[in-house]
Design a protein around this motif. Structure first.
Motif, PDB file in Angstrom:
ATOM      1  N   SER A 432       0.850  -1.191   0.000  1.00 17.44           N
ATOM      2  CA  SER A 432       0.000   0.000   0.000  1.00 17.44           C
ATOM      3  C   SER A 432       0.884   1.239   0.000  1.00 17.44           C
ATOM      4  O   SER A 432       1.955   1.247   0.611  1.00 17.44           O
ATOM      5  N   GLN A 436      -3.772   6.989   1.591  1.00 18.43           N
ATOM      6  CA  GLN A 436      -4.932   6.602   0.791  1.00 18.43           C
ATOM      7  C   GLN A 436      -5.602   7.864   0.233  1.00 18.43           C
ATOM      8  O   GLN A 436      -5.294   8.977   0.673  1.00 18.43           O
ATOM      9  N   ASP A 438      -8.286   9.354   0.756  1.00 14.66           N
ATOM     10  CA  ASP A 438      -8.952  10.225   1.723  1.00 14.66           C
ATOM     11  C   ASP A 438      -7.974  11.030   2.566  1.00 14.66           C
ATOM     12  O   ASP A 438      -8.373  11.782   3.458  1.00 14.66           O
ATOM     13  N   ARG A 441      -3.234   7.995   6.505  1.00 15.82           N
ATOM     14  CA  ARG A 441      -2.099   7.094   6.318  1.00 15.82           C
ATOM     15  C   ARG A 441      -2.602   5.656   6.222  1.00 15.82           C
ATOM     16  O   ARG A 441      -3.491   5.232   6.974  1.00 15.82           O
ATOM     17  N   SER A 442      -2.015   4.899   5.297  1.00 22.18           N
ATOM     18  CA  SER A 442      -2.427   3.505   5.111  1.00 22.18           C
ATOM     19  C   SER A 442      -2.212   2.697   6.384  1.00 22.18           C
ATOM     20  O   SER A 442      -3.062   1.893   6.781  1.00 22.18           O
ATOM     21  N   LYS A 445      -4.959   3.249   9.009  1.00 25.36           N
ATOM     22  CA  LYS A 445      -6.233   2.612   8.653  1.00 25.36           C
ATOM     23  C   LYS A 445      -6.147   1.099   8.832  1.00 25.36           C
ATOM     24  O   LYS A 445      -7.106   0.448   9.252  1.00 25.36           O
ATOM     25  N   GLU A 462     -12.944   0.681  -0.813  1.00 24.32           N
ATOM     26  CA  GLU A 462     -12.029   0.869  -1.934  1.00 24.32           C
ATOM     27  C   GLU A 462     -10.645   1.156  -1.361  1.00 24.32           C
ATOM     28  O   GLU A 462     -10.502   1.969  -0.451  1.00 24.32           O
ATOM     29  N   TRP A 463      -9.641   0.478  -1.913  1.00 24.23           N
ATOM     30  CA  TRP A 463      -8.287   0.586  -1.347  1.00 24.23           C
ATOM     31  C   TRP A 463      -7.279   0.800  -2.462  1.00 24.23           C
ATOM     32  O   TRP A 463      -7.406   0.242  -3.548  1.00 24.23           O
ATOM     33  N   LEU A 464      -6.276   1.624  -2.185  1.00 21.70           N
ATOM     34  CA  LEU A 464      -5.217   1.908  -3.139  1.00 21.70           C
ATOM     35  C   LEU A 464      -4.031   0.980  -2.864  1.00 21.70           C
ATOM     36  O   LEU A 464      -3.501   0.958  -1.750  1.00 21.70           O
ATOM     37  N   HIS A 465      -3.661   0.165  -3.881  1.00 21.69           N
ATOM     38  CA  HIS A 465      -2.485  -0.698  -3.781  1.00 21.69           C
ATOM     39  C   HIS A 465      -1.370  -0.154  -4.680  1.00 21.69           C
ATOM     40  O   HIS A 465      -1.587   0.785  -5.451  1.00 21.69           O
ATOM     41  N   THR A 472       0.251   3.202  -8.634  1.00 24.09           N
ATOM     42  CA  THR A 472      -0.867   2.780  -7.780  1.00 24.09           C
ATOM     43  C   THR A 472      -2.064   2.361  -8.625  1.00 24.09           C
ATOM     44  O   THR A 472      -2.208   2.782  -9.772  1.00 24.09           O
ATOM     45  N   ARG A 474      -6.476   1.000  -8.050  1.00 26.72           N
ATOM     46  CA  ARG A 474      -7.595   0.915  -7.112  1.00 26.72           C
ATOM     47  C   ARG A 474      -8.220  -0.475  -7.123  1.00 26.72           C
ATOM     48  O   ARG A 474      -8.341  -1.102  -8.169  1.00 26.72           O
TER      49      ARG A 474
END
Length: 892
Positions: A432, A436, A438, A441-442, A445, A462-465, A472, A474
């Motif tokens: 990650s 993220q 929003d 910090r990843s 969360k 929904e998550w950012l990898h 990156t 989604r």
């Protein structure tokens, strides 16, 4: 009695246990390619009529194919949203379905009712090319022409069977009262009742209970509760109140049947059990089953031409036993073959389960022992099967504990771009980015979610990898707490949604363009009307000034400004795709050369221009003016980005997009041959935070007064209007490259430059002008009088028509504005041509779109004048219309 209850509970418990064990150990089969069938439903889930049709379709298909078929449902919710196959809702639905089924096109489409039929007819070639279809539940008036890829069942509205049934089982009936609404179906019902009435005048009277269409549902129920004997109610349809609110037919019919003092009949089986007595009924389930059987014949290879359309739906006489009892109906009068529902069950029938249980208990106990043995023997086999489901799942699945990832399937390797050994033993934070979308910090969360999972919470988000190269992407992620070998753990199901998000962004961009297009279309007419008045008065001033007057430079500046303002309106409409184009075959290399010749006079000397016309096939179908404006806009933006000098490079080449490399360029371009135009600069570049906004209308990073924010928007609109695509790539301090893709025309360049007439033509005759803008009337009158014409002006179409009727023999030409109060230009044109078919009428408008202009010309108008216009153009068109110029002379 107590012992019997204990035996019953033991028997039920044993049955559930055995069934559950067996259900989890069905032999695993490797499936071949499955059939894909789409059930396109007009209404919504929970509407009993269409749900019963769906059930008939589903049961029949599953009985035939079992697990070798995938059945998908799509609900259009047409009662609330859908109006026509091309309205906004239908267009959005089309885009959604096109995206959903782009990679899994259905082998067969089963169509449920009229709205779905209309939608499929309008869009199947684009949505489901090559598909075959079977329709049902569609009324005959809806069906115009059935395509060659379709067959089905016509839902013919026939109420005579139910009326004959009423007169047979209730021979003392003197009046039948019909209930329907004022929808399209209700109006059709009223026409059917009127036609049927003549066949029963000597047997029974017909009356529509809510014939004035002003009775609400509660008023109908009150009226039904007071009906005397000898009356019968025949409910047809009542879906909307007089104020257009939707009515739930099941609630309405149930209340109506309970409160009515006389029997209530209906024509379909979906409302049986709600208190109606019955009728000669269309079976929704049977209709769906029959449509599915026709579809199975198609899937088995039979030609659609050999499967004729059924002209009438299957019917059966159905009656409710409880309602027959309520109204003391003589059972001897019921027609043979009728289906009696809800009969009273005898004691033996009611308790046959318990009686059979006593005899079957020993047999089931024996079977249970055998099946439990099979259960344990298949345990290892099932573990292998479920491991296979994990390995070959279409979604990423991984397991992790409080410290690190402990297992993952191959799909996770594909999504993350890493091997299993590179994933197991790492933490989810390792894959990650630091933050993220929003802003959180990843790591923060992840810690918060681990705490929640430990408390039994589930997450869907929904998550950012991050890929190994640092890019990156989604994903949709679902987290579930589980236990593995008695220890606390969690399962993550991961779906890569990057492509879907890009599609949503493209749709949002399209919506923005539509909004601006609506704004531009609204102001274009009034704006151009004002410009027309100013232009006319400006030219009148020029005509009155000496040729050497110093004031002429000011009038020319005004005229030039008006033309630029009119061009601004056209740009707004073109980039928002609200205007039509002058399409012809053009050589893109010629347009580039002309553009460069203009640029060489405006670019700084420290900017070098390089041209590489490498495309073997440089011809495209397009509007040369719009294409040149697009290249000028891109080049001027490049100039503004290279204040300290640099290189502007324009290059062309042909590319061929095949099916296999479709996604390499863009999914918006169909396979074929294209010309790629790249415009590259070595300027300051575009910041990544704003690159997604550069095509938005009125967005600009230039200082106030130095940019309108419409340049790149106009480029975007032009490219889309030419069925093309545009991309942009930029690096700060390095430069920017725009790439434009247009479909190529394979052939020679036969285009030739257009010639325009610029002389002023004088003449004589009487001209009638109608326009609601006083400034335009005054300017046009003075202009035409200066050319030698006698002019009469009116402020609307009605005044123009009245003057024409009184003076038609002395009028040589009529000029009408399109949009006027009292009577429009279109209606005035029709009336004038009806009175005098040989009359010569010109149409004038401030709207710049040509679609409805052509419609008015087709009605008989002699020509069209676009506002604002120059005097030379006006004089030329009038002279040509009056026959003062040869048809071979050059035109505008």
């Amino acid at each position: 009695m107590l012992k019997f209850k204990k035996i019953k509970y033991i028997f039920l418990l044993l049955t559930v246990t055995v069934t559950a064990g067996y259900a989890n150990h069905v032999p695993f089969h490797v499936e071949t390619k499955k059939k894909i069938v789409l059930l396109l439903n007009s209404y919504h889930r929970g509407y009993s009529w269409s749900d019963n049709i769906n059930s008939g379709m589903y049961d029949t298909l599953k009985k035939k194919y079992g697990k070798k078929i995938d059945i998908y449902y799509e609900y259009m919710n047409s009662k609330e949203n859908f109006k026509t196959p091309n309205d906004e809702y239908a267009r959005k639905l089309k885009e959604i379905l096109k995206y959903k089924y782009s990679k899994s096109r259905p082998d067969l489409v089963l169509i449920n009712d009229s709205a779905a039929y209309k939608f499929y007819i309008a869009h199947w070639k684009n949505l489901f090319p090559g598909s075959r279809a079977v329709f049902c539940g569609v009324e005959k008036p809806v069906i115009k022409q059935i395509p060659g890829n379709m067959t089905g069942i016509i839902s013919r509205t026939n109420y005579t069977g139910t009326i004959d049934l009423i007169l047979k089982i209730l021979p003392n009936t003197s009046k039948i009262l019909f209930i329907t609404d004022s929808t399209v179906t209700g109006l059709l019902n009223k026409e059917i009742i009127r036609r049927m009435e003549s066949g029963y005048t000597d047997r029974v009277a017909f009356e529509i209970m809510n014939k004035n269409s002003d009775l609400y549902s509660y008023s109908i129920i009150q009226k039904a509760s007071k009906l005397p004997k000898g009356n019968v109610i025949f409910f047809l349809d009542f879906y909307r109140e007089p104020d257009q609110r939707l009515v739930d037919p099941e609630i309405f019919v149930k209340t109506l049947a309970e409160e009515s003092s006389v029997p209530v009949f209906y024509h379909a089986d979906t409302l049986m059990g709600l208190g109606i007595i019955g009728g000669d009924m269309v079976s929704a389930y049977e209709q769906g089953r029959t449509a599915a059987l026709m579809g199975i014949r198609i899937l088995s290879g039979e030609k659609i031409s050999e499967i004729p359309v059924m002209a009438e739906s299957p019917r059966i006489c159905m009656l409710d036993e409880n309602v027959l009892e309520r109204f003391n109906v003589n059972r001897n009068l019921i027609p043979a073959g009728s289906k009696i529902l809800f009969r009273q069950i005898s004691f033996l029938e009611k308790n046959r389960f318990y009686i059979m249980g006593v005899f079957l208990f020993i047999i089931i106990e024996s079977l249970a022992i055998i099946m439990l043995v099979v259960f344990y023997r298949k345990k290892n086999e099932n573990e292998t099967k479920y491991r296979g489901l994990f390995e070959y799942a279409g979604e990423g699945i991984l397991y992790f504990n409080d410290e690190y990832i402990i297992d993952c399937n191959p799909k996770v390797e594909e999504i993350f771009g890493r091997t299993k050994n590179e994933i197991i033993g790492k933490t989810t934070a390792d894959f990650s980015p630091e933050f993220q979308p929003d802003g959180k910090r990843s790591m923060d969360k992840i810690c918060e979610m681990k705490t929640g999972l430990a408390q039994g919470k589930k997450y869907s988000m929904e998550w950012l990898h991050i890929k190994p190269d640092g890019k990156t992407f989604r994903c949709d992620v679902t987290l579930n707490p589980i236990a593995l070998s008695g220890a606390r753990a969690a399962q993550a199901i991961i779906r890569d949604i990057e492509d879907r998000k890009k599609m949503e962004e493209q749709l949002n961009q399209s919506r923005k363009m539509d909004v601006v297009g609506q704004l531009a279309g609204g102001i274009a007419h009034d704006f151009n009307n004002m410009m027309a008045g100013i232009m006319g008065n400006t030219e009148l001033i020029e005509m009155k000034l000496p040729k050497d007057s110093p004031l002429l430079k000011y009038t020319k500046t005004i005229a030039s400004s008006i033309e630029r303002a009119s061009e601004l309106t056209k740009r707004l409409l073109f980039f928002s795709r609200k205007n039509t184009m002058n399409l012809e075959t053009v050589n893109i290399h010629s347009i580039i050369d002309e553009t460069v010749s203009l640029l060489e006079r405006s670019l700084n000397k420290n900017i070098e221009i390089k041209i590489f016309n490498e495309a073997e096939y440089p011809l495209i179908t397009g509007d040369s003016t719009l294409l040149q404006n697009s290249l000028l806009n891109l080049s001027i933006n490049a100039r503004d980005a290279m204040n300290d000098g640099g290189t502007l490079t324009i290059r062309t080449r042909n590319i061929t997009i095949r099916e296999e490399d479709h996604a390499k360029y863009t999914e918006q371009l169909e396979p074929g041959t294209y010309i790629e135009i790249s415009v590259c600069d070595t300027g300051t570049g575009i910041d990544k935070d704003i690159i997604k906004k550069i095509f938005d209308p009125f967005f600009t990073t230039k200082d106030v007064g130095k940019g309108t924010g419409l340049g790149l928007s106009a480029v975007y609109g032009t490219v889309k209007e030419h069925s093309g695509h545009i991309t942009v790539y930029s690096e700060t301090s390095i430069g920017t490259v725009f790439r434009l893709y247009f479909p190529s025309v394979l052939g020679k360049d036969n285009s030739s430059p257009m010639e325009f007439e610029s002389s002023i033509y004088r003449g004589t005759g009487r001209i009638l002008i109608a326009d609601d803008e006083a400034i335009i009337l005054d300017a046009a009158k003075n202009q035409l009088q200066s050319l030698g014409y006698d002019v009469h002006c009116t402020g609307n179409g009605q005044e123009a028509l009245e003057y024409f009727i009184s003076n038609k023999d002395n009028i040589d030409l009529v000029i009408l504005d399109v949009i006027m109060p009292v009577m429009s230009g279109k209606d005035t044109l029709k009336n004038i041509l009806e009175i005098s078919p040989e009359a010569k009428v010109l149409i004038s408008s401030g709207f710049t779109t040509n679609i409805w202009h052509e419609e008015i010309i087709n009605l008989g108008a002699a020509g069209f004048i676009q506002k604002p216009y120059r005097l030379n153009m006006l004089s030329y068109i009038i002279a040509k219309t009056l026959g003062k110029i040869s048809p071979t002379d050059p035109e505008f």
